[in-house]
Design an enzyme around this catalytic site. Structure first.
Site, PDB file in Angstrom:
ATOM      1  N   LYS A   1     -10.723 -58.883 -15.204  1.00 65.63           N
ATOM      2  CA  LYS A   1      -9.453 -59.524 -14.853  1.00 65.63           C
ATOM      3  C   LYS A   1      -8.652 -59.866 -16.105  1.00 65.63           C
ATOM      4  O   LYS A   1      -7.446 -59.606 -16.185  1.00 65.63           O
ATOM      5  CB  LYS A   1      -9.732 -60.807 -14.060  1.00 65.63           C
ATOM      6  CG  LYS A   1      -8.507 -61.691 -13.827  1.00 65.63           C
ATOM      7  CD  LYS A   1      -8.874 -62.978 -13.127  1.00 65.63           C
ATOM      8  CE  LYS A   1      -9.422 -64.027 -14.055  1.00 65.63           C
ATOM      9  NZ  LYS A   1      -8.370 -64.771 -14.797  1.00 65.63           N
ATOM     10  N   ASN A   2      -9.324 -60.435 -17.098  1.00 69.43           N
ATOM     11  CA  ASN A   2      -8.618 -60.891 -18.293  1.00 69.43           C
ATOM     12  C   ASN A   2      -8.135 -59.744 -19.170  1.00 69.43           C
ATOM     13  O   ASN A   2      -7.267 -59.945 -20.020  1.00 69.43           O
ATOM     14  CB  ASN A   2      -9.512 -61.835 -19.106  1.00 69.43           C
ATOM     15  CG  ASN A   2      -9.702 -63.176 -18.418  1.00 69.43           C
ATOM     16  OD1 ASN A   2      -8.920 -63.552 -17.554  1.00 69.43           O
ATOM     17  ND2 ASN A   2     -10.750 -63.893 -18.791  1.00 69.43           N
TER      18      ASN A   2
ATOM     19  N   ARG B   1      -1.731 -68.905 -15.499  1.00 70.59           N
ATOM     20  CA  ARG B   1      -1.310 -68.994 -16.897  1.00 70.59           C
ATOM     21  C   ARG B   1      -1.037 -67.620 -17.514  1.00 70.59           C
ATOM     22  O   ARG B   1      -0.132 -67.474 -18.344  1.00 70.59           O
ATOM     23  CB  ARG B   1      -2.390 -69.714 -17.716  1.00 70.59           C
ATOM     24  CG  ARG B   1      -2.038 -69.792 -19.184  1.00 70.59           C
ATOM     25  CD  ARG B   1      -3.033 -70.595 -19.978  1.00 70.59           C
ATOM     26  NE  ARG B   1      -2.792 -70.442 -21.401  1.00 70.59           N
ATOM     27  CZ  ARG B   1      -1.820 -71.028 -22.066  1.00 70.59           C
ATOM     28  NH1 ARG B   1      -0.990 -71.823 -21.438  1.00 70.59           N
ATOM     29  NH2 ARG B   1      -1.672 -70.840 -23.368  1.00 70.59           N
TER      30      ARG B   1
ATOM     31  N   CYS C   1      -5.652 -72.934 -14.359  1.00 73.35           N
ATOM     32  CA  CYS C   1      -6.783 -73.835 -14.136  1.00 73.35           C
ATOM     33  C   CYS C   1      -6.606 -75.164 -14.858  1.00 73.35           C
ATOM     34  O   CYS C   1      -5.984 -75.241 -15.922  1.00 73.35           O
ATOM     35  CB  CYS C   1      -8.075 -73.183 -14.618  1.00 73.35           C
ATOM     36  SG  CYS C   1      -8.706 -71.908 -13.509  1.00 73.35           S
TER      37      CYS C   1
ATOM     38  N   ARG D   1      -3.103 -76.337 -22.926  1.00 74.45           N
ATOM     39  CA  ARG D   1      -3.066 -74.981 -23.494  1.00 74.45           C
ATOM     40  C   ARG D   1      -1.610 -74.612 -23.790  1.00 74.45           C
ATOM     41  O   ARG D   1      -0.977 -73.902 -23.024  1.00 74.45           O
ATOM     42  CB  ARG D   1      -3.699 -73.968 -22.533  1.00 74.45           C
ATOM     43  CG  ARG D   1      -5.178 -74.228 -22.284  1.00 74.45           C
ATOM     44  CD  ARG D   1      -5.795 -73.144 -21.449  1.00 74.45           C
ATOM     45  NE  ARG D   1      -5.345 -73.179 -20.073  1.00 74.45           N
ATOM     46  CZ  ARG D   1      -5.676 -72.271 -19.150  1.00 74.45           C
ATOM     47  NH1 ARG D   1      -6.424 -71.253 -19.483  1.00 74.45           N
ATOM     48  NH2 ARG D   1      -5.236 -72.372 -17.914  1.00 74.45           N
ATOM     49  N   PRO D   2      -1.073 -75.125 -24.892  1.00 76.82           N
ATOM     50  CA  PRO D   2       0.334 -74.874 -25.198  1.00 76.82           C
ATOM     51  C   PRO D   2       0.584 -73.423 -25.578  1.00 76.82           C
ATOM     52  O   PRO D   2      -0.341 -72.670 -25.901  1.00 76.82           O
ATOM     53  CB  PRO D   2       0.596 -75.807 -26.389  1.00 76.82           C
ATOM     54  CG  PRO D   2      -0.745 -75.973 -27.034  1.00 76.82           C
ATOM     55  CD  PRO D   2      -1.738 -75.957 -25.908  1.00 76.82           C
TER      56      PRO D   2
ATOM     57  N   ASP E   1       2.836 -72.667 -28.053  1.00 81.28           N
ATOM     58  CA  ASP E   1       3.602 -72.739 -29.292  1.00 81.28           C
ATOM     59  C   ASP E   1       3.291 -71.587 -30.240  1.00 81.28           C
ATOM     60  O   ASP E   1       4.175 -71.113 -30.961  1.00 81.28           O
ATOM     61  CB  ASP E   1       3.367 -74.093 -29.992  1.00 81.28           C
ATOM     62  CG  ASP E   1       1.899 -74.383 -30.252  1.00 81.28           C
ATOM     63  OD1 ASP E   1       1.061 -73.942 -29.456  1.00 81.28           O
ATOM     64  OD2 ASP E   1       1.591 -75.054 -31.252  1.00 81.28           O
ATOM     65  N   LEU E   2       2.039 -71.097 -30.252  1.00 83.91           N
ATOM     66  CA  LEU E   2       1.700 -69.985 -31.135  1.00 83.91           C
ATOM     67  C   LEU E   2       2.356 -68.689 -30.675  1.00 83.91           C
ATOM     68  O   LEU E   2       2.713 -67.837 -31.499  1.00 83.91           O
ATOM     69  CB  LEU E   2       0.184 -69.820 -31.233  1.00 83.91           C
ATOM     70  CG  LEU E   2      -0.568 -70.941 -31.961  1.00 83.91           C
ATOM     71  CD1 LEU E   2      -2.068 -70.720 -31.900  1.00 83.91           C
ATOM     72  CD2 LEU E   2      -0.111 -71.042 -33.417  1.00 83.91           C
TER      73      LEU E   2
ATOM     74  N   ASP F   1     -15.616 -69.460 -21.020  1.00 79.22           N
ATOM     75  CA  ASP F   1     -15.584 -69.139 -19.591  1.00 79.22           C
ATOM     76  C   ASP F   1     -16.973 -69.048 -18.960  1.00 79.22           C
ATOM     77  O   ASP F   1     -17.089 -68.865 -17.749  1.00 79.22           O
ATOM     78  CB  ASP F   1     -14.839 -67.820 -19.354  1.00 79.22           C
ATOM     79  CG  ASP F   1     -13.329 -68.006 -19.359  1.00 79.22           C
ATOM     80  OD1 ASP F   1     -12.875 -69.160 -19.455  1.00 79.22           O
ATOM     81  OD2 ASP F   1     -12.606 -66.992 -19.271  1.00 79.22           O
TER      82      ASP F   1
ATOM     83  N   ILE G   1     -13.470 -74.929 -27.541  1.00 76.39           N
ATOM     84  CA  ILE G   1     -12.233 -74.216 -27.212  1.00 76.39           C
ATOM     85  C   ILE G   1     -11.307 -75.121 -26.401  1.00 76.39           C
ATOM     86  O   ILE G   1     -10.156 -75.336 -26.761  1.00 76.39           O
ATOM     87  CB  ILE G   1     -12.530 -72.924 -26.424  1.00 76.39           C
ATOM     88  CG1 ILE G   1     -13.573 -72.074 -27.162  1.00 76.39           C
ATOM     89  CG2 ILE G   1     -11.250 -72.128 -26.197  1.00 76.39           C
ATOM     90  CD1 ILE G   1     -13.153 -71.613 -28.534  1.00 76.39           C
TER      91      ILE G   1
ATOM     92  N   ARG H   1      -9.764 -66.183  -7.420  1.00 75.87           N
ATOM     93  CA  ARG H   1      -8.903 -65.765  -8.527  1.00 75.87           C
ATOM     94  C   ARG H   1      -9.633 -64.840  -9.487  1.00 75.87           C
ATOM     95  O   ARG H   1      -9.005 -64.031 -10.173  1.00 75.87           O
ATOM     96  CB  ARG H   1      -8.387 -66.983  -9.297  1.00 75.87           C
ATOM     97  CG  ARG H   1      -7.381 -67.837  -8.532  1.00 75.87           C
ATOM     98  CD  ARG H   1      -6.838 -68.943  -9.431  1.00 75.87           C
ATOM     99  NE  ARG H   1      -6.407 -68.382 -10.704  1.00 75.87           N
ATOM    100  CZ  ARG H   1      -6.711 -68.894 -11.893  1.00 75.87           C
ATOM    101  NH1 ARG H   1      -7.451 -69.982 -11.985  1.00 75.87           N
ATOM    102  NH2 ARG H   1      -6.267 -68.335 -13.001  1.00 75.87           N
TER     103      ARG H   1
END
Length: 421
Positions: free
Chosen positions: A22-23, A93, A117, A122-123, A125-126, A308, A330, A400
């Site tokens: 999925k990822n 996300r 989730c 989990r910004p 900005d990067l 995960d 993380i 999901r």
């Protein structure tokens, strides 16, 4: 809304096949925005997250369909819309992965800040920092990120953050850089197999990317990309979850379509616990004895132990003969599952970013509630061995990331069924 009803105590035995990742599939699907012509993706699982992103891509002018072989076919038909609206983005996300392709191909993007989730802050900005290095202007208005650029130009950039490299950020900037003018160098790039798979897909479409899988990725921009056929890599998180399920039930399971080289940190910890993991071609045989050794686990960016799989190994260590220590580096707040596992008789104590796991002899069935995707997988793993019945509510979380998990586990001996609330 459905629930899973599981009666614990059955030993898992037989074979099970891992689906495509999925990822890996999600950013590759978003990358089709960059291409001319049709992309055919093989091995994409039929999951809620895949359906959510498909709906978003349809809104952005991409035709998405499944053919008779189950392959996903994507082709851009309209490039007018550049707005990824909140109603769709809030569900997942990974929707932010459309930012880079929209910016590079259509020169502008308006993307709502994402949901997903409940595992901590989990910004993005990067991501924005990377786009700005390529020459984009950015603004935040009404919860939407606005990006625009008349032309993207290659640049050198550093994408490291306080908790290591950013997987989605690396993917986003990598996609944007493929159509930028000149050469882009991404330092502190994520090394995850999913990033490698994305880069391999982009190269098959005509991109010029080297260094994927290392902390330094170099991209030489090209004028255009074309569609291609691509097979998505196996899902290492699903494979790891099945490993935990086999181990906790004292099972003996052959896991097909499993890339062991993507899971060496996990295999290291499982073998230390006393789980037998044996490579058999592109499959892995997993079995365990009744006695499980306590260990220490620290989540880290790849190739370290994946965040995960933190919840799933916590469920397994709840039955170890001694005290284990699990440290989350993380997402330090990713411990919502602790309270639910304790309801099943586990003895877990949270201390900052660490959980002390005091092993118990048995877990017991109880009504529990899934809080996020991987927490729900941990509850399934625990329920497979718990005495009595466990009812897991809010099963949409597990849908999901795991396709028909109840049918697949039932086929190897689990007593599990989906029931309406």
């Amino acid at each position: 809304m459905d629930s899973l009803l599981i009666t614990g105590g059955n030993r898992l035995k037989g074979s099970i096949t891992v689906n495509g990742s999925k990822n890996a599939a999600l950013p590759i699907m978003a990358a089709c925005i960059l291409t001319e012509g049709e992309t055919v993706l093989k091995g994409v699982p039929q999951l809620e997250d895949i359906r959510h992103l498909s709906a978003l891509l349809e809104k952005l002018g991409v035709n998405v369909s499944r053919d008779e072989k189950g392959n996903l076919r994507l082709k851009v038909e309209d490039e007018m819309n550049c707005h990824a609206e909140y109603e769709l983005v809030r569900k997942m996300r990974a929707s932010v992965c459309v930012m880079g392709p929209l910016l590079a191909k259509r020169r502008r993007a308006q993307v709502s800040l994402p949901g997903g989730c409940n595992i901590g802050d989990r910004p993005v900005d990067l991501h924005i920092q990377g786009f700005q290095c390529l020459g984009a202007e950015s603004d935040l208005v009404g919860g939407d990120i606005y990006l625009k650029a008349k032309k993207l130009k290659g640049a050198e950039m550093f994408l490291g953050g306080p908790f290591g490299s950013t997987v989605l950020g690396t993917a986003n900037v990598l996609m944007a850089a493929t159509l930028a003018e000149g050469v882009t160098v991404i330092e502190s790039a994520a090394c995850e197999p999913e990033v490698i798979d994305l880069a391999n897909y982009l190269n098959a479409c005509g991109a010029r990317i080297i260094g994927q899988g290392t902390p330094r990725i170099t991209v030489e921009g090209v004028k255009e990309l074309h569609g291609c056929e691509h097979t998505v890599i196996p899902d290492r998180i699903e494979a790891g979850t099945f490993m935990m399920a086999a181990a906790i039930t004292n099972g003996d399971v052959l896991i097909n379509n499993c890339r062991l080289d993507h899971l060496m940190a996990v295999v290291d910890r499982l073998r230390a616990i006393g789980v037998n993991v044996e490579r058999k071609g592109d499959a892995v045989q997993v079995s365990s004895s009744r006695r499980l050794e306590p260990v220490s686990v620290t989540t880290q960016p790849y190739p370290g132990f994946p965040t995960d799989l933190q919840a799933q190994i916590m469920a397994l260590l709840a039955l170890a003969d001694g005290n284990s220590i699990i440290t989350e580096k993380i997402f330090p707040d990713r411990f919502v599952h602790v309270a639910e596992l304790n309801r099943m008789g586990a003895r877990l104590r949270k201390e900052g970013p660490t959980v002390i796991v005091e092993g118990v002899k048995n877990l017991v069935g109880a009504p529990v509630m899934a809080s996020d995707l991987r927490a729900s997988a941990a509850l399934v793993v625990a329920a497979l061995v718990a005495k009595g019945k466990t009812k897991i509510s809010r099963v949409y979380h597990i849908d999901r990331g795991y396709e028909r998990i109840e049918q697949r586990l039932a086929a190897i001996g689990a007593e599990i069924q989906r029931v309406p609330e």
